[in-house]
Design an enzyme around this catalytic site. Structure first.
Site, PDB file in Angstrom:
ATOM      1  N   LYS A  18      -0.753  -7.238  -7.801  1.00  0.00           N
ATOM      2  CA  LYS A  18      -1.232  -8.481  -7.193  1.00  0.00           C
ATOM      3  C   LYS A  18      -2.735  -8.900  -7.299  1.00  0.00           C
ATOM      4  CE  LYS A  18      -1.415  -9.078  -2.696  1.00  0.00           C
ATOM      5  NZ  LYS A  18      -2.900  -9.785  -2.464  1.00  0.00           N
ATOM      6  N   GLN A  72      -8.633  -8.070 -10.472  1.00  0.00           N
ATOM      7  CA  GLN A  72      -9.186  -6.865  -9.952  1.00  0.00           C
ATOM      8  C   GLN A  72      -8.924  -5.531 -10.819  1.00  0.00           C
ATOM      9  OE1 GLN A  72      -9.980  -5.555  -5.706  1.00  0.00           O
ATOM     10  NE2 GLN A  72      -8.133  -4.411  -6.032  1.00  0.00           N
ATOM     11  N   HIS A 117       0.812  -1.298   0.082  1.00  0.00           N
ATOM     12  CA  HIS A 117       0.127  -0.119   0.025  1.00  0.00           C
ATOM     13  C   HIS A 117       0.894   1.123   0.106  1.00  0.00           C
ATOM     14  CE1 HIS A 117      -2.874  -2.932   2.154  1.00  0.00           C
ATOM     15  NE2 HIS A 117      -3.545  -2.615   1.139  1.00  0.00           N
TER      16      HIS A 117
END
Ligand code: PAF
Length: 278
Positions: A149, A153, A37
């Site tokens: 990753k 999505q 993140h």
């Protein structure tokens, strides 16, 4: 100083107050932040005049038997990291009603969700697309950053973004790994020391697939050979070779492909992938 905003009305007021020439970068997350993140936030900081982080464990992307209740949370730790990354606004709706005033409207991207995680997590991408679409409508970012990753999505969000003419640009960022190769994931926190050591098998396997590919192998069967043994004692959800754009299975790699896998280690589901580009 990071401003914590809890309601969509307050977020919209903040957004409406920005001058039109201020560039907004956005990183949507479900919290329990890690180095993966932080790499998105660092890139967002470089690309935007204002950096917005969202932290929302989105209930609609979890199936009934999945880990919504056990999903790791640490808001104060997240906010410390946000501060360190120069986040201007952390949107942290504590009440799910803030994101779901009704549960009538859903965003579905057909086609790209039939395989990989979509096969064993029905409804998952509908939940992801719906919440990402709502977040983009509230934040109106110039650029939004997602990790590679979650390759499927990212592909689905890109398609939704293009099809619905949503604001800004979608940027994918490389997978960040632990020193031994395990892909960073909030769910790694649930691994026991033994399962954590075993989980390195995923990166070892994907590295082996990449080596076979680099040596000229193009057959799906031979590229993926030995997965059961190499990923043991993990329990395989899927190991797939798909076209990198359509996400449809391929028997022979002729253009960029993706080897993607989801494996349970002691009940913790981990995903990872490697792109095989001829
Ligand atoms: O990747 C995630 O953390 C989530 O799926 C996202 C994009 C924040 C939507 O809830």
């Amino acid at each position: 100083m990071t401003d914590v905003i809890r309601t969509r009305a307050a977020l919209q007021t903040w957004r409406d107050g920005l001058a039109p020439d201020i560039r907004v970068a956005f990183v949507p997350t479900m919290g329990f932040l890690h180095a993966g993140h932080r790499s998105l936030l660092d890139e967002g900081r470089r690309r935007g005049d204002r950096l917005v982080l969202s932290i929302f464990v989105n209930p609609t992307q979890f199936g009934p038997n999945e880990d919504l209740d056990r999903y790791p949370r640490d808001e104060s730790g997240d906010l410390r990291q946000a501060e360190g990354c120069g986040v201007d606004v952390a949107f942290c709706p504590t009440d799910p009603e803030q994101m779901y005033p009704s549960r009538s409207t859903w965003v579905n991207v057909d086609g790209l969700d039939t395989g990989l995680c979509g096969r064993t997590r029905p409804g998952h991408f509908r939940g992801v697309c719906t919440v990402v679409c709502k977040l983009l409508a509230l934040v109106r970012p110039h650029v939004s950053l997602f990790g590679e990753k979650d390759y499927q999505q990212l592909a689905i969000v890109r398609r939704m973004h293009a099809d619905l003419f949503l604001p800004g640009e979608i940027v994918g960022m490389p997978i960040v790994r632990e020193p031994d190769g395990l892909a960073m994931s909030s769910r790694n926190a649930h691994l026991s020391p033994g399962a954590r050591a075993d989980a390195v098998a995923i990166h070892r396997f994907l590295t082996r697939v990449h080596q076979r590919f680099a040596a000229g192998e193009r057959s799906r069967e031979r590229l993926l050979a030995g997965a059961d043994t190499e990923l043991a004692p993990g329990v395989i959800d899927y190991v797939e070779l798909v076209d990198a754009e359509s996400l449809q299975p391929v028997a022979t790699v002729e253009r960029a492909a993706l080897c993607a896998t989801a494996v349970f280690f002691a009940g913790v589901r981990l995903i990872d992938n490697v792109v095989l580009a001829p």
